[in-house]
Design a protein around this motif. Structure first.
Motif, PDB file in Angstrom:
ATOM      1  N   SER A  61       0.843  -1.191   0.000  1.00 51.93           N
ATOM      2  CA  SER A  61       0.000   0.000   0.000  1.00 51.93           C
ATOM      3  C   SER A  61       0.877   1.239   0.000  1.00 51.93           C
ATOM      4  CB  SER A  61      -0.915   0.012   1.234  1.00 51.93           C
ATOM      5  OG  SER A  61      -1.530   1.282   1.389  1.00 51.93           O
ATOM      6  N   PRO A  62       0.544   2.270  -0.789  1.00 54.39           N
ATOM      7  CA  PRO A  62       1.362   3.489  -0.824  1.00 54.39           C
ATOM      8  C   PRO A  62       1.462   4.178   0.530  1.00 54.39           C
ATOM      9  CG  PRO A  62      -0.170   3.445  -2.671  1.00 54.39           C
ATOM     10  CD  PRO A  62      -0.559   2.322  -1.763  1.00 54.39           C
ATOM     11  N   GLU A  63       0.468   3.948   1.396  1.00 50.93           N
ATOM     12  CA  GLU A  63       0.496   4.573   2.716  1.00 50.93           C
ATOM     13  C   GLU A  63       1.365   3.811   3.705  1.00 50.93           C
ATOM     14  OE1 GLU A  63      -1.047   7.477   3.821  1.00 50.93           O
ATOM     15  OE2 GLU A  63      -1.237   7.761   1.665  1.00 50.93           O
ATOM     16  N   ASN A  64       1.850   2.634   3.291  1.00 48.93           N
ATOM     17  CA  ASN A  64       2.546   1.741   4.210  1.00 48.93           C
ATOM     18  C   ASN A  64       3.942   1.453   3.661  1.00 48.93           C
ATOM     19  OD1 ASN A  64       3.242  -0.120   6.136  1.00 48.93           O
ATOM     20  ND2 ASN A  64       1.561  -1.528   5.705  1.00 48.93           N
ATOM     21  N   LEU A  65       4.899   2.313   3.978  1.00 48.62           N
ATOM     22  CA  LEU A  65       6.257   2.135   3.487  1.00 48.62           C
ATOM     23  C   LEU A  65       6.930   0.995   4.239  1.00 48.62           C
ATOM     24  CD1 LEU A  65       7.360   5.867   3.148  1.00 48.62           C
ATOM     25  CD2 LEU A  65       6.367   4.368   1.417  1.00 48.62           C
ATOM     26  N   GLU A  66       7.665   0.156   3.498  1.00 48.19           N
ATOM     27  CA  GLU A  66       8.228  -1.065   4.071  1.00 48.19           C
ATOM     28  C   GLU A  66       9.751  -1.045   4.200  1.00 48.19           C
ATOM     29  OE1 GLU A  66       6.103  -3.282   4.983  1.00 48.19           O
ATOM     30  OE2 GLU A  66       4.316  -2.931   3.789  1.00 48.19           O
ATOM     31  N   LEU A  67      10.423  -0.249   3.378  1.00 47.76           N
ATOM     32  CA  LEU A  67      11.872  -0.349   3.287  1.00 47.76           C
ATOM     33  C   LEU A  67      12.466   1.022   2.973  1.00 47.76           C
ATOM     34  CD1 LEU A  67      14.421  -2.213   3.073  1.00 47.76           C
ATOM     35  CD2 LEU A  67      13.860  -2.468   0.641  1.00 47.76           C
ATOM     36  N   PHE A  68      13.499   1.409   3.710  1.00 49.32           N
ATOM     37  CA  PHE A  68      14.209   2.662   3.481  1.00 49.32           C
ATOM     38  C   PHE A  68      15.653   2.354   3.105  1.00 49.32           C
ATOM     39  CE2 PHE A  68      10.548   4.089   5.693  1.00 49.32           C
ATOM     40  CZ  PHE A  68      10.366   5.434   5.393  1.00 49.32           C
ATOM     41  N   VAL A  69      16.184   3.102   2.130  1.00 49.97           N
ATOM     42  CA  VAL A  69      17.548   2.888   1.648  1.00 49.97           C
ATOM     43  C   VAL A  69      18.235   4.244   1.504  1.00 49.97           C
ATOM     44  CG1 VAL A  69      18.988   1.890  -0.166  1.00 49.97           C
ATOM     45  CG2 VAL A  69      16.758   0.867   0.338  1.00 49.97           C
ATOM     46  N   LYS A  70      19.522   4.278   1.835  1.00 48.92           N
ATOM     47  CA  LYS A  70      20.289   5.504   1.589  1.00 48.92           C
ATOM     48  C   LYS A  70      21.688   5.137   1.123  1.00 48.92           C
ATOM     49  CE  LYS A  70      22.113   6.330   6.267  1.00 48.92           C
ATOM     50  NZ  LYS A  70      22.098   7.235   7.432  1.00 48.92           N
ATOM     51  N   GLU A  71      22.299   6.022   0.374  1.00 49.32           N
ATOM     52  CA  GLU A  71      23.658   5.858  -0.128  1.00 49.32           C
ATOM     53  C   GLU A  71      24.483   7.042   0.367  1.00 49.32           C
ATOM     54  OE1 GLU A  71      26.100   3.141  -1.898  1.00 49.32           O
ATOM     55  OE2 GLU A  71      23.901   3.002  -1.888  1.00 49.32           O
ATOM     56  N   VAL A  72      25.621   6.745   1.005  1.00 45.02           N
ATOM     57  CA  VAL A  72      26.468   7.770   1.603  1.00 45.02           C
ATOM     58  C   VAL A  72      27.824   7.768   0.911  1.00 45.02           C
ATOM     59  CG1 VAL A  72      27.602   8.530   3.728  1.00 45.02           C
ATOM     60  CG2 VAL A  72      25.281   7.596   3.812  1.00 45.02           C
ATOM     61  N   ASP A  73      28.344   8.950   0.631  1.00 49.70           N
ATOM     62  CA  ASP A  73      29.663   9.081   0.018  1.00 49.70           C
ATOM     63  C   ASP A  73      30.725   8.996   1.107  1.00 49.70           C
ATOM     64  OD1 ASP A  73      31.945   9.710  -1.341  1.00 49.70           O
ATOM     65  OD2 ASP A  73      31.141  11.487  -2.340  1.00 49.70           O
ATOM     66  N   GLY A  74      31.348   7.833   1.226  1.00 50.29           N
ATOM     67  CA  GLY A  74      32.387   7.637   2.226  1.00 50.29           C
ATOM     68  C   GLY A  74      33.779   7.595   1.628  1.00 50.29           C
TER      69      GLY A  74
END
Length: 609
Positions: A400-413
């Protein structure tokens, strides 16, 4: 133990073991590989736990008898359950299906219909793995049987015959759908068959190819069939190229332009498909009927155009693709053993948007493309829908669009270790896969989360910039032990008021806040970022980099409670606190320093009378 020179070559074939055939990748443990190894008068299994970097030979024996192994499969729902077909040979009397429930340590024999399994193949049903499909190939004169196509619904204890509409026909392979229960495709002598009732009844959906006229004493037989999606499937043939279905296997059409010269017709077998991109197909090919199968062909456009990414690799006996990082392809060769290839194709940043809208995240100035796939507890699967959040971060919803399941981020290290870092946190415990591609170098990195696990992970070596090689596939760490407290308080009529430190969820009923403690002793409060009515996130150090996501679900229809899910994209210590402003009850979770934490509590706020 054999140690390979390299785990795989970038855009080149690299030997990962000098012997072996029928290579398989374990779906739930994608770093684990198996292959059959024929030793003089003794067969064994090769196993690698690190994507082919090192190998161990597992001897196979049943009641003092050594089998002659002809096919191998791993239960798609239990990585410790392995089965292989054993056929009669000059040195083996075992005839049947041998299985291990402890990853090859011990084996038992399960009898099967028929007198001989000389070229038998079999498959587990991905949606019901106690169901097994067994085919004894076309060699009736060598292996006569009154039940050449057999199906077991109880892990091989009893069997039923799969009677095809063409009387006496035998199947080379039966392939159950991983997307729709009880749907099966089969490669028969008379053509392609389809069943919608787990093999009880069949329909001949595509006759054996008749174009063009074959050489004397040869027929254009189908050789393999493979599912790409619930609607798209591919079939290979000896002499008539590749066929494609776009309606779940009910209708088929040829995809290749077929030349008329007999020595240049496409002879294809052993197809595999990229799990994320169903248009990307690989197959083993040869140039003519008299030739040996010694080339790998790839089609990036659904079978309509092909190219050969390999020189001569010896006589090829099998091919497999990594289901999590699908630019990794494996083949087995009679002369060269087991080989691996990492496809790394550079793209400009704008190419990220060339992929299906809503299915990919394009982050870090569109340098990184992120995709996800999921599989729920009932076996249903699908593609994650992308929701961009910031330059560095994004989220996916599954149901469901109202129910986010997964978050991802990319960091410049790069200033720290010359790498880009990948972090993700899940607010769901369904099975999922995350695939990240560096569009500039072509490197890809995949992550797999097993069903029932709440996963968070931080990988500070996911994309090294020195040699730009694909890093090994990773599996999330187990959930940490976290403390939980729920306290009761006098009922309140005050709804949540958003602030610089308070996130309001579910129309203001719940107030979420978080405090953090970093590795240098600094402390602070998380800054909220509302996303949907159910879901929000917090940043700790930089407004463009998310550190923690949280959602509250109304589960009263299931267990009369509100549920809390959270996923961290940081391994600093934090304490998450949520208050039900209607009842005054509070719920907290504490995460220790150095841990990536995700979790779910379906009894966080019980609604007692």
């Amino acid at each position: 133990m054999f140690a390979s020179v390299a785990s795989a070559g970038v855009n080149t074939w690299t030997q990962i073991h000098p012997t072996g055939h029928s290579i398989r990748v374990v779906r739930q443990q994608p770093n684990t590989l198996y292959a059959i190894d024929h030793q003089p008068a003794r067969d064994g299994l090769l196993r690698s736990l690190d994507r082919g970097l090192t190998w161990q030979l597992l001897p196979v024996e049943v009641d003092g008898n050594v089998p002659f192994l002809t096919d191998l499969a791993i239960d798609p729902n239990d990585p410790n359950h392995i089965c292989a077909t054993s056929g009669l040979s000059s040195w083996s009397v075992l005839n049947g299906l041998i299985c291990s429930s402890n990853a090859g340590a011990d084996w038992t024999l399960r009898s099967v219909p028929g007198t001989c399994l000389r070229h038998a193949t079999f498959a587990f049903d991905p949606l019901r793995s106690e169901r097994i499909y067994l085919s004894t190939d076309y060699s009736e004169s060598i292996c006569p049987s009154s039940c050449p196509n057999a199906i077991s619904d109880n892990s091989g204890v009893t069997w039923r015959c799969a009677d095809l509409p063409e009387v006496g026909d035998r199947t080379r392979r039966m392939v159950p759908s991983p997307f729709e229960r009880d749907v099966v495709l089969a490669v028969g002598y008379s053509g392609l068959y389809r069943s919608s009732d787990a093999g009880k009844t069949w329909i001949l959906v595509e006759p054996t190819p008749a174009f063009p006229a074959p050489p004397v004493n040869f027929e254009n037989l189908f050789t393999d069939v493979v599912w790409a999606t619930d609607q798209i499937a591919y079939a290979a043939s000896d002499g008539a190229g590749v066929y494609r279905s776009e309606d779940g296997g009910e209708n088929w059409f040829a995809t290749l332009p077929f030349p008329t010269q007999l020595d240049s017709r496409p002879w294809v077998s052993n197809l595999v498909v990229d799990t994320f991109h169903p248009q990307d197909v690989f197959g083993l090919v040869k140039a003519s009927a008299s030739d040996s199968i010694h080339e790998v062909a790839r089609s990036p456009n659904g079978g309509f155009g092909w190219y050969n990414p390999a020189n001569w690799l010896g006589v090829l006996t099998g091919i497999a693709i990594d289901p999590v990082t699908p630019n990794r392809v494996y083949v087995s060769s009679q002369e060269l053993g087991l080989l691996a290839y990492d496809f790394q194709e550079r793209s400009v940043a704008g190419d990220c948007f060339a992929y299906p809208v809503g299915q990919v995240l394009c982050i870090k100035n569109n340098r990184f493309r992120v995709e996800s796939r999921w599989r729920d507890f009932a076996g249903h699967s699908g593609i994650g829908h992308a929701e961009p959040q910031s330059e560095d971060s994004g989220a996916f919803w599954f149901f469901s669009p109202e129910n986010l399941e997964l978050f991802v981020k990319e960091v410049d290290g790069r200033a720290f270790n010359d790498s880009f870092w990948t972090f993700y946190g899940a607010l769901s415990n369904v099975e999922f896969t995350v695939l990240v591609k560096d569009m500039e170098t072509g490197a890809q990195h995949g992550y797999f989360n097993r069903s029932g696990n709440f996963a968070s992970q931080g990988d500070i070596e996911s994309f090294p910039q020195g040699e730009a090689q694909t890093a090994p596939t990773s599996t999330p760490l187990p959930n940490p032990l976290v403390s939980k407290t729920t306290t009761a308080a006098p009922r309140s009529t005050s709804a949540c008021t958003p602030s610089a430190t308070t996130l309001c969820l579910r129309d203001g009923r719940f107030a979420a806040s978080v405090t953090w403690h970093d590795f240098t002793g600094h402390t602070g409060a998380g800054h909220p970022l509302p996303i949907t009515s159910d879901t929000g996130s917090f940043w700790f150090f930089d407004a463009g980099i998310y550190e923690l996501a949280v959602k509250v679900i109304d589960g009263r229809g299931t267990n009369d409670a509100y549920w809390v899910f959270y996923g961290s994209l940081s391994n600093v210590a934090f304490e998450l606190r949520i208050v039900d402003t209607t009842t005054g009850e509070s719920w907290t979770r504490s995460n220790p320093s150095g841990t990536f934490a995700s979790g779910g509590d379906i009894e966080a706020f019980p609604q007692l009378p």
